[in-house]
Enzyme design. Structure first.
Site, PDB file in Angstrom:
ATOM      1  N   ASP A  35      19.714  37.917 -12.622  1.00 35.16           N
ATOM      2  CA  ASP A  35      18.455  38.133 -13.338  1.00 35.16           C
ATOM      3  C   ASP A  35      17.831  39.457 -12.913  1.00 35.16           C
ATOM      4  O   ASP A  35      17.790  39.789 -11.713  1.00 35.16           O
ATOM      5  CB  ASP A  35      17.508  36.972 -13.039  1.00 35.16           C
ATOM      6  CG  ASP A  35      16.169  37.123 -13.725  1.00 35.16           C
ATOM      7  OD1 ASP A  35      16.070  36.790 -14.910  1.00 35.16           O
ATOM      8  OD2 ASP A  35      15.214  37.595 -13.054  1.00 35.16           O
ATOM      9  N   CYS A  64       0.834  -1.200   0.000  1.00 30.57           N
ATOM     10  CA  CYS A  64       0.000   0.000   0.000  1.00 30.57           C
ATOM     11  C   CYS A  64       0.868   1.249   0.000  1.00 30.57           C
ATOM     12  O   CYS A  64       2.053   1.210   0.319  1.00 30.57           O
ATOM     13  CB  CYS A  64      -0.884   0.060   1.255  1.00 30.57           C
ATOM     14  SG  CYS A  64      -1.955  -1.365   1.503  1.00 30.57           S
TER      15      CYS A  64
END
Length: 504
Positions: free
Chosen positions: A454, A38
Site C-alpha cells: 500500500d 455477573c
C-alpha cells in the site's frame, strides 16, 4: 488473553476482585449462594472465591440455572473478542448466531452455511461455550427483548415478535427466567424520565418506520475514534453514507427490510440511533454496526503486542485504542474495493455514487440526506458492461466479481473461512494481493491482514525508518502478528490524509 480463560480460576478471581472491566465479555461469574451471574466488573462487593464459578457465556450461566445481575447487567457486556479474531468453526458459528441466522434459519441453516453437521456444531459449541446454538440464540433474544422493553414504549406482543420469540408465552418465560422479573416488571423498574424518553423517541420516529431506537453500544477502553470515523466519513458513498451533526450515518440492507443508522462517538460508548422498516432486524443491525466499528476488540492486548516494536511504540502511546474500520456488508465492500483500484478516494466515491444512483434501492430519510441502499450483487450483475466508466481490464474484474457474488459461486460473509475466501478472490481476474488483503482486513475482519504494498504504508515505513519494500516490511511485521491490521491503522495515521481525522 487466550481461549478458555474461564478455566483459569485464579486469574478469573483476581479479575473479579479488582473489578477489571477489560475482562467483561471474556467470561461470566456465577455466584453459588445467590444464583446470580455477573460481569467481572460488577460494582457490588465481590463474593467469596469459594462461592464463585466461571462460565464462558451468558447462555451457559442461564443453562446452569443462574439469572442476570440487576446491577451490572451482564447481558450488556461487549462481546468476546475471540469471535472476531479467529476463523475456526466456533468463531464463525458465533458470528452467524450474532447475525441472527439461528432465529431465521434454525440450527440446520447454521450448519448448512458452515458446511458441518448439526451434531458437530453442537458438540464444539458445547465444549467451548457450555451451551449449544439454540441456547446461545435464546440468550441473544433475551438481551434484545430487554433492550426493547427498556428503550421503547412498544407493546409486549410486538417486542416478543421483534426479538425473535415464537410465542408470547416463550417470551414471558424466558425474560422471567433470565432476569427474575416479568417483562412488565422490567419496564416498571425504569425511572419515569426513561419511560418518558422512550415515548418521546417513538413520537419522533420517521413516518412509515417501525420506530427510531436510541441505544448505547459499549466497548472496551481505550477507543480512538479518529481513524475509525475519519475513514468511514472520508470514503463515504454519497446517498448511502454521510457525516452529519457529529454522526456517521448510513443505510443498511437487512434480512427483513432496511434501516438507517446514526453512530456518534462518546467518551464511554457509541451512541446509536436506528430506524428500521422491520423491528425483527434489530439484533442483526446492532451486530453489524458493532462489527463495522470493531467494538468487540481487545485494545489493551493489541496495543501491548504492538508496543514491543520500538518503532510502533510511540505511535501507540500517542493515540492508543485504534480500531479497524470495517463494513456492514461484505459484498458491498468487495465491490467498492474494485472501484478503488488505482484511483483516488474521491474518484472511487464518484464511481460508487453513480452505481448507487442508477441501480440502488431508493429509501426515505427524513432526518438527513441518505437516498439509497447500495446496489445488491444481483442488481450490479445486470448492469451492461459497456455502461461502466472504467478501463476494460477493471470492467472485467468488476463484472466477474459481481457475477460470482450474484450466483453464489463466491460468498463473502461473517462465516467465511478466511484462507478459502482469500484463495477464491486471488483466482479472480484483476485481484492482486492489495485488493485481497484490504477485503480480508475490512470486510472479512481478519485482524492479521497486512498491506505491505500500500502506498500509504510504504510512505509511513520510509518516514519511520522501517523497510519499505513489501518483502522486507512483511518480514519485519512478523513481530506484530496476529495484529498486523491494527499496525496498518497506526502506520496510516502518520499521514495527514482525511481518513485519519474526525470530520469537523
Amino acid at each position: 488473553m487466550q481461549n478458555g480463560m474461564h478455566t483459569d480460576r485464579e486469574r478469573c478471581v483476581r479479575a473479579v476482585q479488582s473489578k477489571d472491566a477489560r475482562f467483561d465479555g471474556w467470561f461470566f461469574t456465577a455466584v453459588l449462594t445467590t444464583r446470580i451471574y455477573c460481569r467481572p466488573s460488577c460494582p457490588v462487593v465481590p463474593p467469596k472465591p469459594e462461592n464463585m464459578t466461571f462460565h464462558p457465556s451468558a447462555a451457559a450461566c442461564q443453562q446452569a440455572g443462574f439469572r442476570a445481575c440487576k446491577r451490572c447487567r451482564p447481558d450488556t457486556s461487549p462481546g468476546s473478542p475471540e469471535w472476531n479474531q479467529r476463523a475456526d468453526l466456533v468463531a464463525r458459528a458465533m458470528r452467524l448466531i450474532a447475525d441472527g441466522v439461528v432465529d431465521r434459519e434454525g440450527v440446520p441453516g447454521l450448519a448448512a452455511r458452515l458446511g458441518y453437521s448439526t451434531r458437530q456444531i453442537e458438540r464444539q459449541l458445547l465444549a467451548e461455550l457450555g451451551a449449544g446454538p439454540l441456547a446461545l440464540a435464546r440468550a441473544q433474544r433475551a438481551q434484545t427483548a430487554r433492550l426493547l422493553i427498556e428503550t421503547t414504549p412498544l407493546p409486549m406482543a410486538e417486542i416478543a415478535f421483534a426479538a425473535g420469540f415464537s410465542s408470547i408465552r416463550t417470551f414471558n418465560d424466558t425474560v422471567r427466567e433470565v432476569f427474575a422479573l416479568s417483562p412488565s416488571e422490567l419496564r416498571a423498574r425504569l425511572p419515569e424520565n426513561a419511560q418518558a424518553a422512550a415515548a418521546a423517541q417513538a413520537a419522533q420516529a420517521a413516518p412509515g418506520a417501525s420506530g427510531a431506537l436510541t441505544l448505547r453500544l459499549p466497548f472496551r477502553a481505550p477507543l480512538n475514534p479518529d481513524n475509525l470515523f475519519g475513514h468511514l466519513a472520508a470514503t463515504a458513498v454519497p446517498g448511502v453514507e454521510e457525516w452529519r451533526d457529529g454522526a456517521y450515518r448510513r443505510t443498511l440492507r437487512l434480512p427483513y427490510g432496511h434501516g438507517i443508522v446514526a453512530l456518534t462517538p462518546q467518551p464511554d460508548h457509541i451512541a446509536c440511533r436506528l430506524t428500521l422498516s422491520d423491528l425483527r432486524d434489530l439484533t442483526v443491525a446492532i451486530s453489524r454496526c458493532r462489527r463495522m466499528l470493531d467494538l468487540d476488540a481487545d485494545p489493551v492486548a493489541i496495543d501491548e503486542q504492538l508496543r514491543t516494536d520500538p518503532v510502533l511504540a510511540p505511535l501507540v502511546d500517542k493515540a492508543p485504542g485504534r480500531r479497524v474500520p470495517r463494513t456492514v456488508d461484505e459484498a458491498e465492500f468487495a465491490v467498492r474495493a474494485v472501484l478503488g483500484q488505482q484511483v483516488s478516494t474521491a474518484a472511487a466515491r464518484t464511481h460508487a455514487a453513480r452505481l448507487v444512483t442508477a441501480h440502488g434501492t431508493p429509501v426515505d430519510d427524513p432526518e438527513g440526506g441518505l437516498t439509497h441502499l447500495f446496489p445488491s450483487p444481483a442488481a450490479l450483475a445486470a448492469v451492461a458492461p459497456a455502461s461502466l466508466a472504467m478501463p476494460r481490464t477493471r470492467r472485467t474484474t468488476f463484472t466477474t466479481l459481481v457475477g460470482q457474488l450474484a450466483d453464489g459461486t463466491l460468498h463473502l460473509g461473517v462465516e467465511s473461512d478466511w484462507p478459502e475466501a482469500r484463495a477464491r478472490l486471488l483466482g479472480l481476474p484483476g485481484f492482486g494481493p492489495w485488493t485481497v488483503d484490504v477485503i480480508a482486513m475490512r470486510a472479512l475482519g481478519d485482524p492479521d491482514a497486512f498491506l505491505p504494498a500500500d502506498l500509504g504504508i510504504r510512505r509511513a515505513a520510509a518516514e519511520l525508518g522501517l523497510p519499505s519494500t513489501p518483502a522486507a516490511l512483511t518480514a519485519r511485521a512478523a513481530a506484530w502478528r496476529p495484529w498486523r491490521a491494527y499496525a496498518v491503522q497506526y502506520l496510516w495515521a502518520t499521514d495527514s490524509h482525511p481518513i485519519n481525522f474526525l470530520p469537523v
